[in-house]
Design an enzyme around this catalytic site. Structure first.
Site, short mmCIF file in Angstrom:
data_model
loop_
_atom_site.label_atom_id
_atom_site.label_comp_id
_atom_site.label_asym_id
_atom_site.label_seq_id
_atom_site.Cartn_x
_atom_site.Cartn_y
_atom_site.Cartn_z
NE ARG A 11 -4.41 -1.35 1.72
CZ ARG A 11 -5.44 -1.47 2.55
NH1 ARG A 11 -5.30 -1.15 3.81
NH2 ARG A 11 -6.60 -1.89 2.11
CE LYS A 51 -19.09 -15.94 7.89
NZ LYS A 51 -19.29 -14.78 8.78
N GLY A 91 -9.44 -9.10 0.46
CA GLY A 91 -8.28 -9.30 1.33
C GLY A 91 -7.51 -10.56 1.02
N GLY A 142 -12.78 -4.08 1.26
CA GLY A 142 -14.16 -3.61 1.43
C GLY A 142 -14.58 -2.61 0.36
P1 ADP Z 1 -11.70 -12.30 0.34
O1 ADP Z 1 -11.00 -11.76 1.57
O2 ADP Z 1 -10.77 -12.46 -0.82
O3 ADP Z 1 -12.94 -11.52 0.01
P2 ADP Z 1 -13.10 -14.25 1.93
O4 ADP Z 1 -12.78 -13.46 3.14
O5 ADP Z 1 -14.51 -14.33 1.49
O6 ADP Z 1 -12.17 -13.78 0.70
O7 ADP Z 1 -12.67 -15.78 2.16
C1 ADP Z 1 -11.37 -16.19 2.35
C2 ADP Z 1 -11.30 -17.41 3.21
O8 ADP Z 1 -12.16 -18.45 2.77
C3 ADP Z 1 -9.92 -17.98 3.17
O9 ADP Z 1 -9.25 -17.67 4.36
C4 ADP Z 1 -10.12 -19.48 2.96
O10 ADP Z 1 -9.38 -20.28 3.85
C5 ADP Z 1 -11.59 -19.67 3.19
N1 ADP Z 1 -12.11 -20.80 2.38
C6 ADP Z 1 -12.16 -20.91 1.05
N2 ADP Z 1 -12.64 -22.11 0.68
C7 ADP Z 1 -12.91 -22.80 1.82
C8 ADP Z 1 -13.43 -24.10 2.09
N3 ADP Z 1 -13.76 -24.92 1.10
N4 ADP Z 1 -13.59 -24.44 3.39
C9 ADP Z 1 -13.23 -23.60 4.38
N5 ADP Z 1 -12.73 -22.37 4.19
C10 ADP Z 1 -12.57 -21.96 2.92
MG MG Z 2 -11.53 -11.83 3.63
#
Ligand code: ADP
Ligand code: MG
Length: 397
Positions: free
Chosen positions: A37, A203, A353, A376
């Site tokens: 950053r 999620k 993230g 975000g």
């Molecule tokens: P981002 O930060 O890129 O928006 P998220 O915060 O939604 O992504 O999700 C990231 C997390 O999801 C990771 O830390 C990863 O370990 C978890 N994850 C991805 N697939 C699975 C899975 N099949 N089971 C459990 N956790 C998972």
């Molecule tokens: Mg995340």
């Protein structure tokens, strides 16, 4: 439709207050653990210095509690040191954001000088968007630049009330925000088809508004990560012990109906007997995860399928890892998607993230068109939201 940028400001002999996002990950000893950053703000900072301006930099770092003893690790001292090293010039750091020390240092600042103010969130007025606080901060400088894309979705004082204190001709966005807005314009208004979204991560509920908005625009939405299992469960399949949001099945059903054939679910899965390193793993075809097993990553057929769709795309936006990539045994799907994005001739953008972290970790950040510096802010932009921090920066005349 383009905002006034730092290019449009007359900065010679002027003090420019630049709101940067130096909210960097910190190592245990307080050192800057990842300087991405800080590096991302350098084009704007060098431009102002190069044209004879001086810099007053303001940022937040972490989540200060308000208790000075506990907040010591959130001081910007290490960030200022790292900036000095990266920009190759001396950087003065003061211990307050507004107040006598900051005022004196701002007054003494000569053209070409760099001043870093203390963590802006040490001031209660910041979170509240307080105008009195904003007036004091704005009073230090002649012009304002927002180059803090990662904070643009916040209505905090340094993002909205501070720029409002400057005449409209003295407000601008920096090169980083400009670049982020350009890629978002491509993703939201001018994508080259076929347009593909890849969505994964933890999620469905976090991403529902992004999915709904992107479904209006994309040709295909490829799903991976843990959210897969909420969708499969909503379709009535057994998913074993996989991570499911049991209270979001209605939402998932609604999305499946809305999307129809645009939404693609994995055709096979890497499953494990525990969601941790050292687990026993195997691959299963089809939508059912056996009892007692966890779906941890997309399987090899899905990797093949998704990689091909990404390579044939005109535009790809990706948010959310395809599996629990932090564990090496469950990282293949995420790595393959990152590699397909890198190999594709499409416009390729990654945000979020953990998604950005994954692309960095695999050494592919320079091979995609854009890795967003905002988690975000990137997701809320994809939801179709507009931000007050950007409304206060005028369009170019
Ligand atoms: P981002 O930060 O890129 O928006 P998220 O915060 O939604 O992504 O999700 C990231 C997390 O999801 C990771 O830390 C990863 O370990 C978890 N994850 C991805 N697939 C699975 C899975 N099949 N089971 C459990 N956790 C998972
Ligand atoms: Mg995340």
């Amino acid at each position: 439709m383009s905002k006034q940028t730092v290019r449009d400001l007359d900065v010679k002999g002027k003090k420019v207050l630049v709101r940067v996002d130096f909210n960097v990950p910190q190592a245990k000893d307080g050192e800057v653990a990842d300087d991405r950053r800080i590096r991302a703000a350098l084009p704007t900072l060098n431009d102002i210095l190069g044209r004879g301006g001086s810099l007053i930099l303001v940022s937040h770092l972490g989540r200060p509690t308000g208790d000075p003893a506990k907040d010591e690790p959130f001081r910007l001292n290490k960030v200022a040191e790292k900036l000095s090293e990266l920009i190759g010039k001396p950087v003065k750091k003061v211990n307050d954001t507004v107040g006598p020390e900051a005022e004196a240092a701002a007054k003494q600042l000569a053209p070409g000088g760099i001043l870093v103010l203390e963590n802006v969130r040490f001031n209660k007025g910041e979170k509240k968007g307080d105008v009195e606080f904003a007036k004091k901060l704005a009073g230090l400088a002649d012009a304002y630049v927002n180059d803090a894309f990662g904070t643009c979705h916040r209505d905090e004082a340094s993002m909205v009330a501070v720029p409002e204190q400057f005449p409209t001709g003295h407000r601008a966005i920096g090169f980083l925000v400009e670049k982020e807005l350009q890629i978002l314009d491509t993703l939201l208004a001018n994508p080259k088809s076929p347009y593909v979204a890849v969505m994964g991560g933890a999620k469905v509920s976090d991403k529902i508004l992004v999915i709904e908005n992107l479904l209006k625009k994309v040709d295909k939405l490829l799903v991976g990560g843990a959210m897969t299992y909420t969708f499969l469960r909503a379709q009535g399949h057994s998913v074993g012990n996989s991570r499911v949001e049991a209270d979001k099945l209605d939402v998932a059903k609604h999305v499946l109906e809305l999307a129809g054939p645009k939404l693609v679910l994995p055709v096979d899965h890497l499953i494990a007997d525990k969601p941790a390193a050292g687990a026993e793993t195997k691959v299963v075809d089809g939508p059912t995860i056996p009892e007692g097993w966890f779906g941890m990553d997309i399987g090899p057929k899905t990797i093949e399928l998704y990689s091909q769709v990404i390579k044939d795309a005109g535009t790809v936006v990706w948010n959310g890892p395809m599996g629990m990539f932090e564990v090496e045994a469950f990282a293949k799907g995420t790595k393959a998607v990152a590699q397909a994005m890198a190999d594709s001739s499409a416009v390729t953008a990654v945000g979020g993230g953990e998604s950005a972290e994954a692309v960095e970790k695999f050494g592919l950040a320079e091979k995609v068109s854009h890795v967003s510096t905002g988690g975000g802010a990137f997701l809320e932009s994809l939801e179709g939201k507009s931000f007050n921090s950007l409304k206060v920066i005028p369009e170019r005349g």
